[in-house]
Scaffold this motif. Sequence first.
Motif, PDB file in Angstrom:
ATOM      1  N   ILE A 105      75.509 100.180  81.745  1.00  0.00           N
ATOM      2  CA  ILE A 105      75.034  99.868  80.399  1.00  0.00           C
ATOM      3  C   ILE A 105      76.113 100.166  79.362  1.00  0.00           C
ATOM      4  CG2 ILE A 105      73.330 100.450  78.635  1.00  0.00           C
ATOM      5  CD1 ILE A 105      72.231  98.834  81.009  1.00  0.00           C
ATOM      6  N   GLU A 106      76.845 101.263  79.546  1.00  0.00           N
ATOM      7  CA  GLU A 106      77.894 101.597  78.571  1.00  0.00           C
ATOM      8  C   GLU A 106      79.016 100.570  78.563  1.00  0.00           C
ATOM      9  OE1 GLU A 106      78.401 104.613  82.057  1.00  0.00           O
ATOM     10  OE2 GLU A 106      76.760 103.610  80.973  1.00  0.00           O
ATOM     11  N   HIS A 107      79.258  99.923  79.708  1.00  0.00           N
ATOM     12  CA  HIS A 107      80.278  98.864  79.750  1.00  0.00           C
ATOM     13  C   HIS A 107      79.810  97.649  78.941  1.00  0.00           C
ATOM     14  CE1 HIS A 107      81.222 100.685  83.973  1.00  0.00           C
ATOM     15  NE2 HIS A 107      81.773 101.388  83.005  1.00  0.00           N
ATOM     16  N   ILE A 108      78.528  97.330  79.039  1.00  0.00           N
ATOM     17  CA  ILE A 108      77.988  96.200  78.283  1.00  0.00           C
ATOM     18  C   ILE A 108      78.009  96.515  76.790  1.00  0.00           C
ATOM     19  CG2 ILE A 108      75.962  94.719  77.974  1.00  0.00           C
ATOM     20  CD1 ILE A 108      75.215  95.452  80.899  1.00  0.00           C
ATOM     21  N   GLN A 109      77.722  97.760  76.428  1.00  0.00           N
ATOM     22  CA  GLN A 109      77.800  98.156  75.014  1.00  0.00           C
ATOM     23  C   GLN A 109      79.232  98.049  74.507  1.00  0.00           C
ATOM     24  OE1 GLN A 109      75.951 102.019  75.422  1.00  0.00           O
ATOM     25  NE2 GLN A 109      73.993 101.273  74.633  1.00  0.00           N
ATOM     26  N   GLN A 110      80.193  98.375  75.365  1.00  0.00           N
ATOM     27  CA  GLN A 110      81.603  98.234  75.001  1.00  0.00           C
ATOM     28  C   GLN A 110      81.926  96.764  74.727  1.00  0.00           C
ATOM     29  OE1 GLN A 110      84.266 100.209  77.755  1.00  0.00           O
ATOM     30  NE2 GLN A 110      86.010  98.937  77.147  1.00  0.00           N
ATOM     31  N   ALA A 111      81.378  95.872  75.549  1.00  0.00           N
ATOM     32  CA  ALA A 111      81.600  94.435  75.351  1.00  0.00           C
ATOM     33  C   ALA A 111      80.948  93.957  74.055  1.00  0.00           C
ATOM     34  CB  ALA A 111      81.045  93.661  76.541  1.00  0.00           C
ATOM     35  N   LEU A 112      79.765  94.465  73.766  1.00  0.00           N
ATOM     36  CA  LEU A 112      79.106  94.114  72.505  1.00  0.00           C
ATOM     37  C   LEU A 112      79.907  94.608  71.308  1.00  0.00           C
ATOM     38  CD1 LEU A 112      75.397  94.869  73.489  1.00  0.00           C
ATOM     39  CD2 LEU A 112      76.316  92.621  72.892  1.00  0.00           C
ATOM     40  N   ASP A 113      80.478  95.793  71.441  1.00  0.00           N
ATOM     41  CA  ASP A 113      81.300  96.328  70.356  1.00  0.00           C
ATOM     42  C   ASP A 113      82.488  95.407  70.074  1.00  0.00           C
ATOM     43  OD1 ASP A 113      79.670  98.500  70.036  1.00  0.00           O
ATOM     44  OD2 ASP A 113      80.930  99.876  71.203  1.00  0.00           O
ATOM     45  N   LEU A 114      83.071  94.862  71.154  1.00  0.00           N
ATOM     46  CA  LEU A 114      84.227  93.983  70.981  1.00  0.00           C
ATOM     47  C   LEU A 114      83.853  92.753  70.169  1.00  0.00           C
ATOM     48  CD1 LEU A 114      87.140  93.101  71.613  1.00  0.00           C
ATOM     49  CD2 LEU A 114      86.268  92.059  73.716  1.00  0.00           C
ATOM     50  N   ILE A 115      82.761  92.114  70.541  1.00  0.00           N
ATOM     51  CA  ILE A 115      82.411  90.876  69.850  1.00  0.00           C
ATOM     52  C   ILE A 115      81.852  91.147  68.451  1.00  0.00           C
ATOM     53  CG2 ILE A 115      80.038  90.643  70.722  1.00  0.00           C
ATOM     54  CD1 ILE A 115      80.652  87.641  71.066  1.00  0.00           C
ATOM     55  N   CYS A 116      81.210  92.287  68.270  1.00  0.00           N
ATOM     56  CA  CYS A 116      80.598  92.581  66.967  1.00  0.00           C
ATOM     57  C   CYS A 116      81.562  93.223  65.978  1.00  0.00           C
ATOM     58  CB  CYS A 116      79.376  93.478  67.153  1.00  0.00           C
ATOM     59  SG  CYS A 116      77.983  92.659  67.950  1.00  0.00           S
ATOM     60  N   ASP A 117      82.483  94.048  66.476  1.00  0.00           N
ATOM     61  CA  ASP A 117      83.369  94.792  65.584  1.00  0.00           C
ATOM     62  C   ASP A 117      84.748  94.166  65.423  1.00  0.00           C
ATOM     63  OD1 ASP A 117      81.349  96.616  65.252  1.00  0.00           O
ATOM     64  OD2 ASP A 117      82.107  98.008  66.761  1.00  0.00           O
ATOM     65  N   ASP A 118      85.269  93.613  66.516  1.00  0.00           N
ATOM     66  CA  ASP A 118      86.635  93.082  66.457  1.00  0.00           C
ATOM     67  C   ASP A 118      86.685  91.636  66.008  1.00  0.00           C
ATOM     68  OD1 ASP A 118      87.265  95.533  67.412  1.00  0.00           O
ATOM     69  OD2 ASP A 118      87.999  94.889  69.367  1.00  0.00           O
ATOM     70  N   ASP A 119      85.542  90.986  65.925  1.00  0.00           N
ATOM     71  CA  ASP A 119      85.480  89.592  65.495  1.00  0.00           C
ATOM     72  C   ASP A 119      84.587  89.518  64.265  1.00  0.00           C
ATOM     73  OD1 ASP A 119      84.921  86.877  65.129  1.00  0.00           O
ATOM     74  OD2 ASP A 119      85.189  86.440  67.246  1.00  0.00           O
ATOM     75  N   GLN A 120      85.183  89.252  63.119  1.00  0.00           N
ATOM     76  CA  GLN A 120      84.430  89.264  61.864  1.00  0.00           C
ATOM     77  C   GLN A 120      84.101  87.857  61.360  1.00  0.00           C
ATOM     78  OE1 GLN A 120      83.175  92.053  60.528  1.00  0.00           O
ATOM     79  NE2 GLN A 120      84.007  93.052  62.343  1.00  0.00           N
ATOM     80  N   SER A 121      84.092  86.866  62.278  1.00  0.00           N
ATOM     81  CA  SER A 121      83.901  85.481  61.856  1.00  0.00           C
ATOM     82  C   SER A 121      82.439  85.039  61.900  1.00  0.00           C
ATOM     83  CB  SER A 121      84.732  84.550  62.744  1.00  0.00           C
ATOM     84  OG  SER A 121      84.359  84.700  64.101  1.00  0.00           O
ATOM     85  N   TRP A 122      81.510  85.978  62.084  1.00  0.00           N
ATOM     86  CA  TRP A 122      80.107  85.606  62.212  1.00  0.00           C
ATOM     87  C   TRP A 122      79.259  86.321  61.166  1.00  0.00           C
ATOM     88  CZ3 TRP A 122      76.583  89.536  63.703  1.00  0.00           C
ATOM     89  CH2 TRP A 122      77.179  90.740  64.107  1.00  0.00           C
ATOM     90  N   ASP A 123      78.089  85.749  60.894  1.00  0.00           N
ATOM     91  CA  ASP A 123      77.155  86.334  59.934  1.00  0.00           C
ATOM     92  C   ASP A 123      75.955  86.983  60.612  1.00  0.00           C
ATOM     93  OD1 ASP A 123      78.606  85.336  57.635  1.00  0.00           O
ATOM     94  OD2 ASP A 123      77.806  83.361  58.140  1.00  0.00           O
ATOM     95  N   ALA A 124      75.479  86.374  61.705  1.00  0.00           N
ATOM     96  CA  ALA A 124      74.285  86.882  62.379  1.00  0.00           C
ATOM     97  C   ALA A 124      74.383  86.612  63.873  1.00  0.00           C
ATOM     98  CB  ALA A 124      73.027  86.230  61.809  1.00  0.00           C
ATOM     99  N   LEU A 125      73.826  87.521  64.660  1.00  0.00           N
ATOM    100  CA  LEU A 125      73.732  87.365  66.111  1.00  0.00           C
ATOM    101  C   LEU A 125      72.265  87.202  66.476  1.00  0.00           C
ATOM    102  CD1 LEU A 125      75.462  89.438  68.885  1.00  0.00           C
ATOM    103  CD2 LEU A 125      72.972  89.226  68.882  1.00  0.00           C
ATOM    104  N   TYR A 126      71.991  86.187  67.292  1.00  0.00           N
ATOM    105  CA  TYR A 126      70.627  85.955  67.767  1.00  0.00           C
ATOM    106  C   TYR A 126      70.656  85.742  69.279  1.00  0.00           C
ATOM    107  CZ  TYR A 126      69.770  84.826  62.823  1.00  0.00           C
ATOM    108  OH  TYR A 126      69.699  84.868  61.453  1.00  0.00           O
ATOM    109  N   ILE A 127      69.828  86.478  69.985  1.00  0.00           N
ATOM    110  CA  ILE A 127      69.669  86.236  71.407  1.00  0.00           C
ATOM    111  C   ILE A 127      68.194  86.363  71.765  1.00  0.00           C
ATOM    112  CG2 ILE A 127      70.165  88.657  72.041  1.00  0.00           C
ATOM    113  CD1 ILE A 127      71.448  87.458  74.634  1.00  0.00           C
TER     114      ILE A 127
END
Length: 341
Positions: A105-127
């Motif tokens: 689970i911590e690896h998946i959270q790390q992946a989420l951090d990458l897309i959410c924190d290192d990429d600022q080109s989005w306004d909202a995430l929906y899944i």
Amino acid sequence: MPDAVECGLCRTTGEFIALRSEWGALWRDDPHATPFQSPEWLLPWWHQFGQPQLRLVTIRRSGDLIGLLPFYLYQEPRTQERQLLPIGVGTSDYLDGIFRPDCMIEHIQQALDLICDDDQSWDALYISQLRPQSKLMQAMQLDSRNYAPTTGESCSQMPAVGMSDLPQKIRRNAMYYRNRAMRLGKLELTLADDSSVPATFDALRGLHRARWEICKQPGVLADKRVLAWHRESLQLLQKSGMLRLYRLTLSNEIIGVLYALVDPPSRPHRTQYFYLPAYSTAHAELRPGTLLTAFAIDSAAAEGVQTIDMLRGDEPYKRIWHLQPVATYGFAARNEAQRAA
């Protein structure tokens, strides 16, 4: 000391295609992955519906792919909101990442951090459409950032059983209409093979179109991109063994087609997914939908499938099958950095 886990971000279709072999191996290693997460389903989808803005997160340990989060950036035409969405959204009944059992689970959270924190080109995430056993759902539930839970559209399941073990009323109906049909000609349920998949899909399209024309609506298969996606995906699914394209014929005339997907035999609990049925309105008095469904369930049980999943929707034909609802879950998040800016 354990090998460090590294997350990377793929942004181009070329990188997506290059991952196909590794993706397939990872999908086979994930005991919870459905055909809707396979490259055979999602890569053709991307060819037709993908935007230029791919955001596919890889999770690797010592170079080996142990997890994958397939997102892309979509700009909503009306509001111009830039949305991070899972690839396959809208036309896939289950959405998720893919994870090897040793992906934590911590690896998946790390992946989420990458897309959410290192990429600022989005306004909202929906899944949405995450199943209860989803590791991605667990990661989002336990994450400290503000992933707001949302309600997904429920699916519905029943045990895969032989004809003689169907609920009594359903079995009697199926036998009654089978006997009526057999008095008119030879009734057969067959599976499309490699050579007959395209023609069988064309038959499904024709039956589906005729049914929707009665309602004065186009139906999903009227969209040229949807057709192109399925035509490409069907061949890949058939080659991989995940496709079950059933034909119900009466004196060699196709009166029903069921487009279904199935888990591989390696899964500990196999499910067959009834994705899209179509049947002849000209033979409505024979209840071809009931016959097609009953025979397909019987066929699935015979090959060792444990569960039939009729997926989303509350179509009338589903109401007689004693289905159990399966809840799905979703999350939404705003890009706080963008809001602050």
